[in-house]
Design a protein around this motif. Structure first.
Motif, PDB file in Angstrom:
ATOM      1  N   ASP A 138      10.516 -12.215  -4.652  1.00  0.00           N
ATOM      2  CA  ASP A 138       9.836 -13.490  -4.799  1.00  0.00           C
ATOM      3  C   ASP A 138      10.425 -14.402  -3.727  1.00  0.00           C
ATOM      4  O   ASP A 138      11.256 -13.974  -2.926  1.00  0.00           O
ATOM      5  CB  ASP A 138      10.011 -14.061  -6.211  1.00  0.00           C
ATOM      6  N   ILE A 139      10.009 -15.649  -3.691  1.00  0.00           N
ATOM      7  CA  ILE A 139      10.473 -16.540  -2.629  1.00  0.00           C
ATOM      8  C   ILE A 139      11.982 -16.722  -2.688  1.00  0.00           C
ATOM      9  O   ILE A 139      12.645 -16.885  -1.641  1.00  0.00           O
ATOM     10  CB  ILE A 139       9.753 -17.908  -2.720  1.00  0.00           C
ATOM     11  N   PHE A 140      12.569 -16.672  -3.878  1.00  0.00           N
ATOM     12  CA  PHE A 140      14.003 -16.901  -4.022  1.00  0.00           C
ATOM     13  C   PHE A 140      14.814 -15.679  -3.609  1.00  0.00           C
ATOM     14  O   PHE A 140      15.804 -15.799  -2.876  1.00  0.00           O
ATOM     15  CB  PHE A 140      14.332 -17.288  -5.470  1.00  0.00           C
ATOM     16  N   THR A 141      14.424 -14.487  -4.076  1.00  0.00           N
ATOM     17  CA  THR A 141      15.169 -13.286  -3.698  1.00  0.00           C
ATOM     18  C   THR A 141      14.982 -12.970  -2.216  1.00  0.00           C
ATOM     19  O   THR A 141      15.902 -12.486  -1.558  1.00  0.00           O
ATOM     20  CB  THR A 141      14.742 -12.082  -4.555  1.00  0.00           C
ATOM     21  N   ALA A 142      13.800 -13.257  -1.676  1.00  0.00           N
ATOM     22  CA  ALA A 142      13.582 -13.041  -0.245  1.00  0.00           C
ATOM     23  C   ALA A 142      14.460 -13.992   0.575  1.00  0.00           C
ATOM     24  O   ALA A 142      15.074 -13.583   1.580  1.00  0.00           O
ATOM     25  CB  ALA A 142      12.110 -13.257   0.105  1.00  0.00           C
ATOM     26  N   TYR A 143      14.547 -15.230   0.168  1.00  0.00           N
ATOM     27  CA  TYR A 143      15.400 -16.206   0.859  1.00  0.00           C
ATOM     28  C   TYR A 143      16.847 -15.733   0.859  1.00  0.00           C
ATOM     29  O   TYR A 143      17.539 -15.770   1.886  1.00  0.00           O
ATOM     30  CB  TYR A 143      15.270 -17.558   0.160  1.00  0.00           C
ATOM     31  N   ARG A 144      17.301 -15.285  -0.286  1.00  0.00           N
ATOM     32  CA  ARG A 144      18.698 -14.844  -0.390  1.00  0.00           C
ATOM     33  C   ARG A 144      18.956 -13.605   0.463  1.00  0.00           C
ATOM     34  O   ARG A 144      20.013 -13.479   1.091  1.00  0.00           O
ATOM     35  CB  ARG A 144      19.040 -14.591  -1.856  1.00  0.00           C
ATOM     36  N   ALA A 145      18.004 -12.687   0.482  1.00  0.00           N
ATOM     37  CA  ALA A 145      18.185 -11.471   1.280  1.00  0.00           C
ATOM     38  C   ALA A 145      18.193 -11.782   2.772  1.00  0.00           C
ATOM     39  O   ALA A 145      19.029 -11.284   3.528  1.00  0.00           O
ATOM     40  CB  ALA A 145      17.080 -10.473   0.943  1.00  0.00           C
ATOM     41  N   PHE A 395      15.086 -26.413   3.975  1.00  0.00           N
ATOM     42  CA  PHE A 395      13.677 -26.474   4.365  1.00  0.00           C
ATOM     43  C   PHE A 395      13.450 -25.837   5.732  1.00  0.00           C
ATOM     44  O   PHE A 395      12.415 -25.195   5.960  1.00  0.00           O
ATOM     45  CB  PHE A 395      13.191 -27.919   4.345  1.00  0.00           C
ATOM     46  N   ALA A 396      14.413 -25.986   6.639  1.00  0.00           N
ATOM     47  CA  ALA A 396      14.283 -25.335   7.940  1.00  0.00           C
ATOM     48  C   ALA A 396      14.316 -23.819   7.788  1.00  0.00           C
ATOM     49  O   ALA A 396      13.560 -23.091   8.447  1.00  0.00           O
ATOM     50  CB  ALA A 396      15.404 -25.801   8.868  1.00  0.00           C
ATOM     51  N   GLN A 397      15.175 -23.329   6.904  1.00  0.00           N
ATOM     52  CA  GLN A 397      15.262 -21.889   6.704  1.00  0.00           C
ATOM     53  C   GLN A 397      14.038 -21.343   5.975  1.00  0.00           C
ATOM     54  O   GLN A 397      13.587 -20.226   6.266  1.00  0.00           O
ATOM     55  CB  GLN A 397      16.550 -21.549   5.944  1.00  0.00           C
ATOM     56  N   LEU A 398      13.519 -22.106   5.031  1.00  0.00           N
ATOM     57  CA  LEU A 398      12.296 -21.653   4.358  1.00  0.00           C
ATOM     58  C   LEU A 398      11.155 -21.503   5.358  1.00  0.00           C
ATOM     59  O   LEU A 398      10.408 -20.515   5.326  1.00  0.00           O
ATOM     60  CB  LEU A 398      11.905 -22.645   3.262  1.00  0.00           C
ATOM     61  N   GLN A 399      11.023 -22.459   6.241  1.00  0.00           N
ATOM     62  CA  GLN A 399       9.983 -22.347   7.267  1.00  0.00           C
ATOM     63  C   GLN A 399      10.288 -21.207   8.230  1.00  0.00           C
ATOM     64  O   GLN A 399       9.397 -20.453   8.633  1.00  0.00           O
ATOM     65  CB  GLN A 399       9.868 -23.662   8.036  1.00  0.00           C
ATOM     66  N   GLY A 400      11.564 -21.056   8.570  1.00  0.00           N
ATOM     67  CA  GLY A 400      11.963 -20.009   9.503  1.00  0.00           C
ATOM     68  C   GLY A 400      11.753 -18.610   8.977  1.00  0.00           C
ATOM     69  O   GLY A 400      11.597 -17.660   9.752  1.00  0.00           O
ATOM     70  N   MET A 401      11.729 -18.450   7.648  1.00  0.00           N
ATOM     71  CA  MET A 401      11.473 -17.139   7.068  1.00  0.00           C
ATOM     72  C   MET A 401      10.148 -16.573   7.541  1.00  0.00           C
ATOM     73  O   MET A 401      10.009 -15.366   7.782  1.00  0.00           O
ATOM     74  CB  MET A 401      11.463 -17.237   5.534  1.00  0.00           C
ATOM     75  N   GLU A 403       8.419 -17.690  10.252  1.00  0.00           N
ATOM     76  CA  GLU A 403       8.240 -17.749  11.694  1.00  0.00           C
ATOM     77  C   GLU A 403       9.080 -16.720  12.432  1.00  0.00           C
ATOM     78  O   GLU A 403       8.812 -16.395  13.585  1.00  0.00           O
ATOM     79  CB  GLU A 403       8.599 -19.157  12.194  1.00  0.00           C
ATOM     80  N   GLY A 404      10.121 -16.205  11.791  1.00  0.00           N
ATOM     81  CA  GLY A 404      11.022 -15.265  12.437  1.00  0.00           C
ATOM     82  C   GLY A 404      10.599 -13.827  12.275  1.00  0.00           C
ATOM     83  O   GLY A 404       9.440 -13.517  11.958  1.00  0.00           O
ATOM     84  N   GLU A 405      11.561 -12.944  12.435  1.00  0.00           N
ATOM     85  CA  GLU A 405      11.264 -11.508  12.441  1.00  0.00           C
ATOM     86  C   GLU A 405      10.800 -10.990  11.085  1.00  0.00           C
ATOM     87  O   GLU A 405      10.151  -9.942  10.998  1.00  0.00           O
ATOM     88  CB  GLU A 405      12.507 -10.736  12.875  1.00  0.00           C
ATOM     89  N   TYR A 406      11.125 -11.734  10.019  1.00  0.00           N
ATOM     90  CA  TYR A 406      10.723 -11.287   8.686  1.00  0.00           C
ATOM     91  C   TYR A 406       9.344 -11.800   8.282  1.00  0.00           C
ATOM     92  O   TYR A 406       8.857 -11.482   7.195  1.00  0.00           O
ATOM     93  CB  TYR A 406      11.764 -11.739   7.649  1.00  0.00           C
ATOM     94  N   GLY A 407       8.731 -12.609   9.132  1.00  0.00           N
ATOM     95  CA  GLY A 407       7.440 -13.174   8.803  1.00  0.00           C
ATOM     96  C   GLY A 407       6.373 -12.158   8.454  1.00  0.00           C
ATOM     97  O   GLY A 407       5.709 -12.286   7.405  1.00  0.00           O
ATOM     98  N   PRO A 408       6.177 -11.119   9.273  1.00  0.00           N
ATOM     99  CA  PRO A 408       5.146 -10.107   8.936  1.00  0.00           C
ATOM    100  C   PRO A 408       5.404  -9.425   7.600  1.00  0.00           C
ATOM    101  O   PRO A 408       4.482  -9.172   6.817  1.00  0.00           O
ATOM    102  CB  PRO A 408       5.231  -9.123  10.098  1.00  0.00           C
ATOM    103  N   TRP A 409       6.694  -9.125   7.338  1.00  0.00           N
ATOM    104  CA  TRP A 409       7.048  -8.489   6.057  1.00  0.00           C
ATOM    105  C   TRP A 409       6.728  -9.418   4.894  1.00  0.00           C
ATOM    106  O   TRP A 409       6.137  -8.998   3.889  1.00  0.00           O
ATOM    107  CB  TRP A 409       8.523  -8.115   6.059  1.00  0.00           C
TER     108      TRP A 409
END
Length: 415
Positions: A138-145, A395-401, A403-409
Motif C-alpha cells: 500500500d502507499i505506506f509499505t511502499a514508502y517504507r520499502a 511530501f517531497a519523497q511521496l512525490q519522488g516515489m 517520479e523516480g525509478e520505482y514509478g513504473p512499479w
C-alpha cells in the motif's frame, strides 16, 4: 430512473429484491430515523444533497425495489446525484450523530452503503488501490520499502532474521500507518518510552483498516483487525497502546469481540499515568486543539491535554473532520482542502494547532504547505518527544516515489 421515495413507508423488508447486500441495515435505520432534519443541518455533505440520513436509506431501498438487475440498480443509484453526494461525501465525522435525538449509528449506515457501492462498482479503483492496507503493498509499505524504513527489530512477536517469535511481551504498541511510515524516528522514540513505562514491548506493524472501510471493504477491514487480535494474543501482551483515537476504538472493539483481556490505552494518558515527562518544553503560544472525529466524548482530548499540561484556559478546541476522513478526497478533491482550511481558520495567528490523529497532522501539513499561515502544526506526540515529522521531506519523497525509478512499479501495483 426516478426513486419514488415517498412510497417506501408502505413497503416491507419482504418486498425487497435482495440486490443490496446490506438492505437489512437500511430497514433497521428507517425504524429509528424520525426525519427531524437535524443531521442535514449539521453536515455540509447532507446539506448539499438536501437529504437526511433516513432519506439515504429510503433512496437505496427505492432503487433496489425498482431495479430488475444489479446493472439496473447501479445505474439507478449512479443517476441519483443527491444520493451519491450523501454517501461518497461523508467524512465519518459524526457531526450528524451528535445532533440526532435517536442517537442513530450514522457511520454504520454509510459504511453499509459504501459496501453496496463497492459491490455495484460505484467506487472507482483509483480511489482505493493505494490504500489496500491488508495487502503486501500500500502507499505506506511502499514508502517504507523505497526509503529504507525498517522497524522489524521492534516487532518481537513476529520471527525475522534477528530473532524468533516472542510470546512473553507485556505491551503491544500500535503506532498506526502514518506515524510508522512518515516519522520512524519518532516511532522508535515512543516505543522506547512505552517499554520503559510498561515492560517488554512489541510493535504491531499494521493499519487498523479504516481506509478499507471507507472504500466499502468492511469485511476485509474486520479480517485485518482479526489478524491483529491474533498477533496480540500470541504476543502475550495485556496492554495495547495506540497513538490515534481511531485506532484505539477499532482495536478495543476487536479485542472485545475476540474475548481478549487486553486493555487498550491512548499513548498520552498511558505515559502520563506511568510518570512520563515530556522531553521538551511546550511552545510559548496559544494552543488550538483539533478534536479527533473518533473521540466522540472528548475523553482522549482531555487526557492528552492533561498529559501535556495544557489547561482549559490555555486552549481552544475545534471539532469536525480535518478533511481526510471517509476518502472524500477521492470523490471531491477540492472539498478536502476546503475542509482543512475551514478547520485551520479556527486557529489564531501565532498559535500551535495540536492534533490527536497523525492523519489530521498530515492533512493540515499539506494544506499549510499550499496555503501558508502563521500557525504551527503538531501532533501531540511531537510535543512529548524530541523527534518530529519532517513534512517538507515527506511530501517531497511521496512525490519522488512516482517520479523516480520505482514509478513504473508503483503505477503497476496501484493500477
Amino acid at each position: 430512473m426516478n426513486s419514488n421515495e415517498n412510497d417506501m413507508h408502505d413497503a416491507t423488508p419482504e418486498q425487497a429484491e435482495g440486490k443490496l447486500a446490506r438492505s437489512g441495515a437500511y430497514w433497521d435505520f428507517l425504524g429509528t430515523c424520525t426525519q427531524c432534519g437535524r443531521c442535514t443541518n449539521a453536515c455540509p455533505s447532507l446539506t448539499a444533497a438536501d437529504m437526511t440520513l433516513g432519506d439515504i436509506a429510503k433512496a437505496l431501498l427505492a432503487a433496489e425495489r425498482e431495479s430488475d438487475t444489479q446493472e439496473d440498480l447501479a445505474y439507478a443509484i449512479a443517476g441519483n446525484p443527491r444520493l451519491v453526494q450523501a454517501v461518497r461525501g461523508c467524512f465519518f465525522c459524526t457531526s450528524c450523530k451528535n445532533t440526532c435525538f435517536a442517537h442513530n449509528d450514522v457511520c454504520d449506515l454509510v459504511y453499509n452503503a459504501r459496501v453496496d457501492f463497492q459491490d455495484l462498482g460505484l467506487i472507482p479503483r483509483f480511489a482505493w488501490t493505494s490504500v489496500q492496507v491488508d495487502q503486501e503493498w500500500d502507499i505506506f509499505t511502499a514508502y517504507r520499502a523505497i526509503y529504507g524504513i525498517y522497524l522489524g527489530d521492534l516487532t518481537r512477536h513476529v520471527a525475522n532474521d534477528e530473532h524468533g517469535a516472542e510470546d512473553d511481551c507485556e505491551v503491544a504498541f500500535f503506532p498506526g500507518c502514518s506515524l510508522a511510515a512518515y516519522a520512524p524516528g519518532l516511532t522508535r522514540e515512543i516505543f522506547d518510552a512505552v517499554q520503559d513505562a510498561g515492560g517488554k514491548t512489541t510493535l504491531i506493524d499494521h493499519c487498523c483498516g479504516s481506509p478499507l472501510k471507507s472504500a466499502g471493504f468492511f469485511d476485509r477491514a474486520e479480517a485485518l483487525c482479526d489478524k491483529i487480535a491474533d498477533e496480540v494474543a500470541f504476543s502475550g501482551a495485556k496492554t495495547m497502546v495506540c497513538v490515534c483515537p481511531g485506532c484505539a476504538n477499532a482495536m478495543r472493539a476487536t479485542l472485545a469481540r475476540h474475548g481478549l483481556d487486553v486493555e487498550v490505552r491512548l499513548l498520552a494518558g498511558y505515559l502520563a499515568e506511568h510518570g512520563f515527562q515530556p522531553k521538551q518544553a511546550l511552545p510559548d503560544t496559544p494552543f488550538c486543539v483539533s478534536k479527533s472525529c473518533q473521540d466522540r466524548d472528548g475523553s482522549y482530548l482531555e487526557e492528552t491535554c492533561g498529559a501535556l499540561g495544557i489547561g482549559s484556559e490555555a486552549r481552544t478546541v475545534f471539532h469536525g473532520c480535518c478533511g481526510a476522513g471517509g476518502a472524500v478526497s477521492a470523490f471531491d478533491p477540492n472539498r478536502q482542502a476546503a475542509q482543512a482550511d475551514s478547520k485551520l481558520s479556527f486557529a489564531e495567528d501565532g498559535s500551535t494547532v495540536v492534533t490527536m490523529c497523525p492523519t489530521c497532522t498530515y492533512t493540515y501539513a499539506a494544506q499549510l504547505m499550499g496555503a501558508p499561515r502563521d500557525v504551527q502544526n503538531k501532533h501531540y506526540a511531537e510535543l512529548m518527544f524530541r523527534n518530529q515529522f519532517d513534512w517538507p521531506k515527506v511530501f517531497a519523497q511521496l512525490q519522488g516515489m512516482y517520479e523516480g525509478e520505482y514509478g513504473p512499479w508503483l503505477n503497476q501495483v496501484f493500477a
